[in-house]
Scaffold this active site. Structure first.
Site, PDB file in Angstrom:
ATOM      1  N   CYS A 221       8.278 -21.936  28.802  1.00  0.00           N
ATOM      2  CA  CYS A 221       7.485 -22.380  27.644  1.00  0.00           C
ATOM      3  C   CYS A 221       6.017 -22.601  28.021  1.00  0.00           C
ATOM      4  O   CYS A 221       5.676 -22.710  29.185  1.00  0.00           O
ATOM      5  CB  CYS A 221       8.015 -23.713  27.120  1.00  0.00           C
TER       6      CYS A 221
ATOM      7  N   CYS B 225      10.412 -18.600  25.445  1.00  0.00           N
ATOM      8  CA  CYS B 225      10.887 -19.491  24.381  1.00  0.00           C
ATOM      9  C   CYS B 225      10.574 -18.851  23.027  1.00  0.00           C
ATOM     10  O   CYS B 225       9.483 -18.316  22.829  1.00  0.00           O
ATOM     11  CB  CYS B 225      10.164 -20.834  24.515  1.00  0.00           C
TER      12      CYS B 225
ATOM     13  N   CYS C 193       7.660 -21.343  21.077  1.00  0.00           N
ATOM     14  CA  CYS C 193       6.227 -21.364  21.410  1.00  0.00           C
ATOM     15  C   CYS C 193       5.694 -19.998  21.827  1.00  0.00           C
ATOM     16  O   CYS C 193       4.489 -19.842  21.986  1.00  0.00           O
ATOM     17  CB  CYS C 193       5.944 -22.383  22.505  1.00  0.00           C
TER      18      CYS C 193
END
Length: 187
Positions: free
Chosen positions: A32, A63, A66
């Site tokens: 992330c 991810c 994000c």
């Protein structure tokens, strides 16, 4: 930046650190951005990387929330632009306008929030501005009656058209037409 500073930035979802490092979570196999709002992992499961490529090479995947694999990820801005495009294209066709907004997959409240946050005005205000702008052009350039112009501009009620027109321009549609014919500028 030390690992502890990176960890604190990740806990704080610090957007200023985006692009400076990435963190991976060993238990989920995901990496992330520091600003990711997903649930914070346990510290012992976190590994830090300088680039997204390093994270990928270690077997982690990006991810979905994000999107660290993208240079720029602004889902709200993209959603607001889609809403605006629907409004720009379908403002005069209310049923189609509603149907197209529904296709975006956002609730009515979310559509309103996203649009307001991006453009600083409500979707209804923007929609009325477009319709009134169209009506002003039709009043100045055609001989159509006010009812026809109201309908062509996307208003379903003559009283609503009069109310919105006066609110935006300060004059009635007929006053606007008369002043346009005499060269006055009410815009």
């Amino acid at each position: 930046m030390t690992d502890e500073e990176k960890w604190q930035a990740s806990l704080a979802c610090d957007t200023a650190c985006d692009g400076r490092f990435f963190y991976g979570v060993k238990t989920t196999g995901i990496f992330c951005r520091p600003s990711c709002r997903s649930k914070s992992p346990k510290r012992e499961n976190v590994v830090f990387f300088d680039t997204a490529e390093e994270a990928r090479k270690s077997g982690l995947r990006p991810c979905k929330r994000c999107r660290p694999d993208l240079l720029e990820f602004q889902p709200q801005k993209e959603a607001a632009e889609k809403i605006k495009a629907v409004c720009d294209h379908w403002y005069a066709d209310h049923p189609r306008f509603k149907a197209e907004l529904k296709q975006l997959g956002l609730s009515r409240n979310r559509v309103a929030q996203v649009f307001q946050a991006q453009y600083g005005k409500s979707l209804t205000e923007y929609w009325n501005e477009l319709r009134i702008s169209e009506a002003k052009q039709l009043l100045a350039e055609t001989q159509d009656n006010v009812l026809q112009i109201a309908l062509q501009s996307g208003f379903e009620s003559l009283s609503t058209f009069y109310t919105q027109f006066r609110r935006v321009t300060g004059v009635s549609p007929m006053e606007y037409r008369e002043s346009s014919a005499h060269g006055s500028d009410n815009r």
